[in-house]
Design a protein around this motif. Structure first.
Motif, PDB file in Angstrom:
ATOM      1  N   ASN A 158     -70.779  43.029  18.021  1.00 15.04           N
ATOM      2  CA  ASN A 158     -71.842  42.027  18.023  1.00 15.04           C
ATOM      3  C   ASN A 158     -71.221  40.650  17.788  1.00 15.04           C
ATOM      4  O   ASN A 158     -70.800  40.324  16.680  1.00 15.04           O
ATOM      5  CB  ASN A 158     -72.856  42.366  16.931  1.00 15.04           C
ATOM      6  N   LEU A 159     -71.188  39.807  18.827  1.00 16.97           N
ATOM      7  CA  LEU A 159     -70.549  38.503  18.728  1.00 16.97           C
ATOM      8  C   LEU A 159     -71.401  37.474  18.005  1.00 16.97           C
ATOM      9  O   LEU A 159     -70.873  36.465  17.515  1.00 16.97           O
ATOM     10  CB  LEU A 159     -70.181  37.997  20.122  1.00 16.97           C
ATOM     11  N   ALA A 160     -72.703  37.693  17.927  1.00 18.85           N
ATOM     12  CA  ALA A 160     -73.554  36.809  17.125  1.00 18.85           C
ATOM     13  C   ALA A 160     -73.294  37.050  15.640  1.00 18.85           C
ATOM     14  O   ALA A 160     -73.194  36.104  14.849  1.00 18.85           O
ATOM     15  CB  ALA A 160     -75.023  37.027  17.466  1.00 18.85           C
ATOM     16  N   ALA A 161     -73.171  38.311  15.237  1.00 23.24           N
ATOM     17  CA  ALA A 161     -72.861  38.629  13.845  1.00 23.24           C
ATOM     18  C   ALA A 161     -71.466  38.144  13.487  1.00 23.24           C
ATOM     19  O   ALA A 161     -71.233  37.663  12.366  1.00 23.24           O
ATOM     20  CB  ALA A 161     -72.982  40.135  13.610  1.00 23.24           C
ATOM     21  N   ALA A 162     -70.524  38.261  14.426  1.00 25.76           N
ATOM     22  CA  ALA A 162     -69.161  37.794  14.167  1.00 25.76           C
ATOM     23  C   ALA A 162     -69.145  36.287  13.933  1.00 25.76           C
ATOM     24  O   ALA A 162     -68.444  35.792  13.034  1.00 25.76           O
ATOM     25  CB  ALA A 162     -68.251  38.165  15.335  1.00 25.76           C
ATOM     26  N   TYR A 163     -69.906  35.533  14.728  1.00 30.04           N
ATOM     27  CA  TYR A 163     -69.987  34.086  14.522  1.00 30.04           C
ATOM     28  C   TYR A 163     -70.605  33.774  13.164  1.00 30.04           C
ATOM     29  O   TYR A 163     -70.081  32.945  12.404  1.00 30.04           O
ATOM     30  CB  TYR A 163     -70.818  33.438  15.630  1.00 30.04           C
ATOM     31  N   GLN A 195     -57.607  35.097  42.316  1.00 30.97           N
ATOM     32  CA  GLN A 195     -57.744  34.510  40.986  1.00 30.97           C
ATOM     33  C   GLN A 195     -59.153  33.964  40.729  1.00 30.97           C
ATOM     34  O   GLN A 195     -59.771  33.358  41.614  1.00 30.97           O
ATOM     35  CB  GLN A 195     -56.719  33.399  40.795  1.00 30.97           C
ATOM     36  N   THR A 196     -59.636  34.236  39.515  1.00 27.97           N
ATOM     37  CA  THR A 196     -60.937  33.764  39.068  1.00 27.97           C
ATOM     38  C   THR A 196     -60.769  33.172  37.682  1.00 27.97           C
ATOM     39  O   THR A 196     -60.163  33.798  36.808  1.00 27.97           O
ATOM     40  CB  THR A 196     -61.957  34.921  39.015  1.00 27.97           C
ATOM     41  N   ALA A 197     -61.282  31.965  37.478  1.00 24.52           N
ATOM     42  CA  ALA A 197     -61.159  31.332  36.166  1.00 24.52           C
ATOM     43  C   ALA A 197     -62.304  30.365  35.933  1.00 24.52           C
ATOM     44  O   ALA A 197     -62.799  29.720  36.874  1.00 24.52           O
ATOM     45  CB  ALA A 197     -59.815  30.599  36.044  1.00 24.52           C
ATOM     46  N   SER A 198     -62.716  30.259  34.670  1.00 25.35           N
ATOM     47  CA  SER A 198     -63.778  29.352  34.257  1.00 25.35           C
ATOM     48  C   SER A 198     -63.434  28.796  32.889  1.00 25.35           C
ATOM     49  O   SER A 198     -62.686  29.413  32.120  1.00 25.35           O
ATOM     50  CB  SER A 198     -65.134  30.076  34.171  1.00 25.35           C
ATOM     51  N   GLU A 199     -64.015  27.638  32.570  1.00 29.24           N
ATOM     52  CA  GLU A 199     -63.932  27.106  31.221  1.00 29.24           C
ATOM     53  C   GLU A 199     -65.282  27.301  30.558  1.00 29.24           C
ATOM     54  O   GLU A 199     -66.294  26.757  31.007  1.00 29.24           O
ATOM     55  CB  GLU A 199     -63.559  25.623  31.231  1.00 29.24           C
ATOM     56  N   HIS A 200     -65.300  28.114  29.498  1.00 30.79           N
ATOM     57  CA  HIS A 200     -66.527  28.425  28.771  1.00 30.79           C
ATOM     58  C   HIS A 200     -66.500  27.788  27.382  1.00 30.79           C
ATOM     59  O   HIS A 200     -65.416  27.580  26.806  1.00 30.79           O
ATOM     60  CB  HIS A 200     -66.671  29.938  28.580  1.00 30.79           C
ATOM     61  N   PRO A 201     -67.667  27.501  26.815  1.00 24.95           N
ATOM     62  CA  PRO A 201     -67.690  27.116  25.404  1.00 24.95           C
ATOM     63  C   PRO A 201     -67.194  28.264  24.536  1.00 24.95           C
ATOM     64  O   PRO A 201     -67.467  29.437  24.836  1.00 24.95           O
ATOM     65  CB  PRO A 201     -69.165  26.809  25.146  1.00 24.95           C
ATOM     66  N   LEU A 202     -66.485  27.959  23.484  1.00 20.81           N
ATOM     67  CA  LEU A 202     -66.014  28.997  22.578  1.00 20.81           C
ATOM     68  C   LEU A 202     -67.179  29.590  21.788  1.00 20.81           C
ATOM     69  O   LEU A 202     -67.128  30.737  21.349  1.00 20.81           O
ATOM     70  CB  LEU A 202     -64.954  28.434  21.625  1.00 20.81           C
ATOM     71  N   VAL A 203     -68.221  28.818  21.634  1.00 18.60           N
ATOM     72  CA  VAL A 203     -69.473  29.297  21.043  1.00 18.60           C
ATOM     73  C   VAL A 203     -70.585  28.990  22.042  1.00 18.60           C
ATOM     74  O   VAL A 203     -70.824  27.827  22.376  1.00 18.60           O
ATOM     75  CB  VAL A 203     -69.774  28.614  19.695  1.00 18.60           C
ATOM     76  N   ARG A 204     -71.239  30.020  22.557  1.00 18.95           N
ATOM     77  CA  ARG A 204     -72.350  29.810  23.484  1.00 18.95           C
ATOM     78  C   ARG A 204     -73.670  30.038  22.767  1.00 18.95           C
ATOM     79  O   ARG A 204     -73.733  30.789  21.776  1.00 18.95           O
ATOM     80  CB  ARG A 204     -72.247  30.723  24.706  1.00 18.95           C
ATOM     81  N   VAL A 205     -74.717  29.383  23.249  1.00 21.09           N
ATOM     82  CA  VAL A 205     -76.057  29.559  22.702  1.00 21.09           C
ATOM     83  C   VAL A 205     -76.778  30.584  23.567  1.00 21.09           C
ATOM     84  O   VAL A 205     -76.908  30.405  24.784  1.00 21.09           O
ATOM     85  CB  VAL A 205     -76.822  28.226  22.674  1.00 21.09           C
ATOM     86  N   HIS A 206     -77.226  31.672  22.950  1.00 22.31           N
ATOM     87  CA  HIS A 206     -77.891  32.726  23.708  1.00 22.31           C
ATOM     88  C   HIS A 206     -79.171  32.185  24.336  1.00 22.31           C
ATOM     89  O   HIS A 206     -80.003  31.590  23.642  1.00 22.31           O
ATOM     90  CB  HIS A 206     -78.211  33.909  22.787  1.00 22.31           C
ATOM     91  N   PRO A 207     -79.364  32.361  25.645  1.00 24.65           N
ATOM     92  CA  PRO A 207     -80.506  31.731  26.323  1.00 24.65           C
ATOM     93  C   PRO A 207     -81.866  32.292  25.925  1.00 24.65           C
ATOM     94  O   PRO A 207     -82.886  31.637  26.159  1.00 24.65           O
ATOM     95  CB  PRO A 207     -80.223  31.988  27.808  1.00 24.65           C
ATOM     96  N   GLU A 208     -81.924  33.477  25.332  1.00 19.52           N
ATOM     97  CA  GLU A 208     -83.211  34.053  24.944  1.00 19.52           C
ATOM     98  C   GLU A 208     -83.455  34.004  23.443  1.00 19.52           C
ATOM     99  O   GLU A 208     -84.583  33.751  23.010  1.00 19.52           O
ATOM    100  CB  GLU A 208     -83.305  35.501  25.440  1.00 19.52           C
ATOM    101  N   GLY A 217     -81.529  32.143  21.159  1.00 22.35           N
ATOM    102  CA  GLY A 217     -81.076  30.918  20.527  1.00 22.35           C
ATOM    103  C   GLY A 217     -79.931  31.119  19.547  1.00 22.35           C
ATOM    104  O   GLY A 217     -79.459  30.152  18.931  1.00 22.35           O
ATOM    105  N   GLU A 218     -79.454  32.346  19.386  1.00 16.83           N
ATOM    106  CA  GLU A 218     -78.336  32.619  18.486  1.00 16.83           C
ATOM    107  C   GLU A 218     -77.059  31.970  19.012  1.00 16.83           C
ATOM    108  O   GLU A 218     -76.862  31.842  20.220  1.00 16.83           O
ATOM    109  CB  GLU A 218     -78.095  34.128  18.369  1.00 16.83           C
ATOM    110  N   ARG A 219     -76.191  31.609  18.085  1.00 20.60           N
ATOM    111  CA  ARG A 219     -74.856  31.161  18.460  1.00 20.60           C
ATOM    112  C   ARG A 219     -73.937  32.381  18.512  1.00 20.60           C
ATOM    113  O   ARG A 219     -73.926  33.200  17.589  1.00 20.60           O
ATOM    114  CB  ARG A 219     -74.349  30.113  17.481  1.00 20.60           C
ATOM    115  N   VAL A 220     -73.188  32.475  19.595  1.00 20.80           N
ATOM    116  CA  VAL A 220     -72.383  33.649  19.893  1.00 20.80           C
ATOM    117  C   VAL A 220     -70.927  33.245  19.998  1.00 20.80           C
ATOM    118  O   VAL A 220     -70.589  32.288  20.719  1.00 20.80           O
ATOM    119  CB  VAL A 220     -72.857  34.304  21.214  1.00 20.80           C
TER     120      VAL A 220
END
Length: 324
Positions: free
Chosen positions: A160-165, A206-219, A221-224
């Motif tokens: 659970n990445l929300a609990a880890a955050y 090759q596939t690559a993206s830059e993501h936030p290290l902490v994302r906000v869950h769209p449903e 609102g938790e920080r993940v």
């Protein structure tokens, strides 16, 4: 070895729906629901609520075929149509991927399956991942069903990445909130000496993206804490040594045992997880058993992650929202 023969059923319930937590922070068993039936809105809403609360939910003794699996997935979102699958996947259902295909991958590039696994998991944390995390829009959720499983072994573990955050100290949460990281296909793979056909394959696709290290869950609102061992390569703006040290610390946090749940599969077991708020570890203990492990996966289309600062993820190479 045991096998589920599948087949749809008529009813939507086998009794009152019940949600039983399976661990302290993640995972719940849901009973009283026949997933092959015509689920009413109340049941769908109950499953969705349990998924958002517990991040992964488990159903036992289900009798799903490919058509019923697809019908189930459509009640919760838009299934991903995969452009490339192996020969084990059903040709008439392009959204269904049969995980027995994964056993073929090493052989395509000159490796036995055990070597293939070893090179993908050359450290304890490398095998942990979300599905297609290098994409700019990783799938929102995955529904995986077991057809044939070995008599022992083959468990899957989720975290659970929300609990880890939430479990980080306040200064570390504030630090992580401001960071972004590059997620790249194949980062977790350890190349063979000399020419490596799989490395050449990765470079071609090759596939690559830059993501936030902490994302906000769209449903919710938790920080993940949006990290995983198989795709995350580099924290933007940090030096290589700084990035490696921070990522190792955050990955250890994300996979602490208290944030995890482990599933023992049986034929007819279905696991449904929120790919936006979890990472999982597929089994590495079955290659020597000599028994097949056949699973079928459907993923639901996801959105582009957004960070605490409101900035969305950005595509770097080989990926675009909605294009697979």
């Amino acid at each position: 070895m045991t096998t589920d023969r599948g087949g749809a059923a008529d009813g939507a319930r086998t009794g009152p729906m019940e949600v039983r937590p399976a661990a302290g922070h993640i995972g719940a068993d849901i009973t009283g629901v026949d997933l092959a039936g015509n689920l009413d809105e109340e049941v769908v809403a109950g499953i969705r609520a349990a998924l958002l609360r517990w991040k992964v939910v488990f159903f036992r003794g289900q009798r799903l075929d490919h058509a019923a699996h697809m019908a189930l997935a459509r009640r919760f979102g838009e299934p991903v149509v995969l452009p490339r699958r192996g020969k084990a996947s059903p040709p008439d259902f392009p959204e269904v991927e049969t995980t027995a295909d994964r056993l073929e991958l090493g052989g395509r590039f000159g490796m036995e399956h055990e070597e293939w696994l070893r090179r993908r998991r050359h450290t304890l944390l490398r095998g942990w991942h979300c599905d297609h995390g290098a994409r700019v829009d990783p799938p929102a959720a995955t529904i995986l069903r077991a057809e044939t499983v070995p008599p022992h072994g083959g468990d899957t573990t989720w975290s659970n990445l929300a609990a880890a955050y939430a479990g980080l100290s306040a200064p570390l949460r504030e630090f992580a909130d401001r960071l972004r990281a590059e997620h790249r296909l194949g980062v977790g793979y350890q190349p063979r000496p000399g020419d490596d056909a799989y490395v050449r394959h990765l470079l071609d696709r090759q596939t690559a993206s830059e993501h936030p290290l902490v994302r906000v869950h769209p449903e919710t609102g938790e920080r993940v804490l949006f990290v995983n061992g198989y795709y995350v390569e580099q924290i933007t703006g940090l030096s290589r040594p700084e990035s490696a040290a921070v990522l190792e610390m955050l990955l250890e946090q994300a996979t602490r045992p208290e944030y995890t749940v482990r599933l023992r599969w049986e034929p007819g077991t279905v696991a449904f997880w929120d790919n936006r708020a979890t990472i999982h570890l597929a089994p590495g203990d079955t290659a020597h058993l000599g028994h097949p492990r056949i699973m079928h996966r459907v993923m639901l289309t996801g959105d582009v992650p957004v960070g605490v600062d409101g900035r969305p993820s950005t595509a770097l190479t080989g990926t675009a929202p909605g294009r697979w």
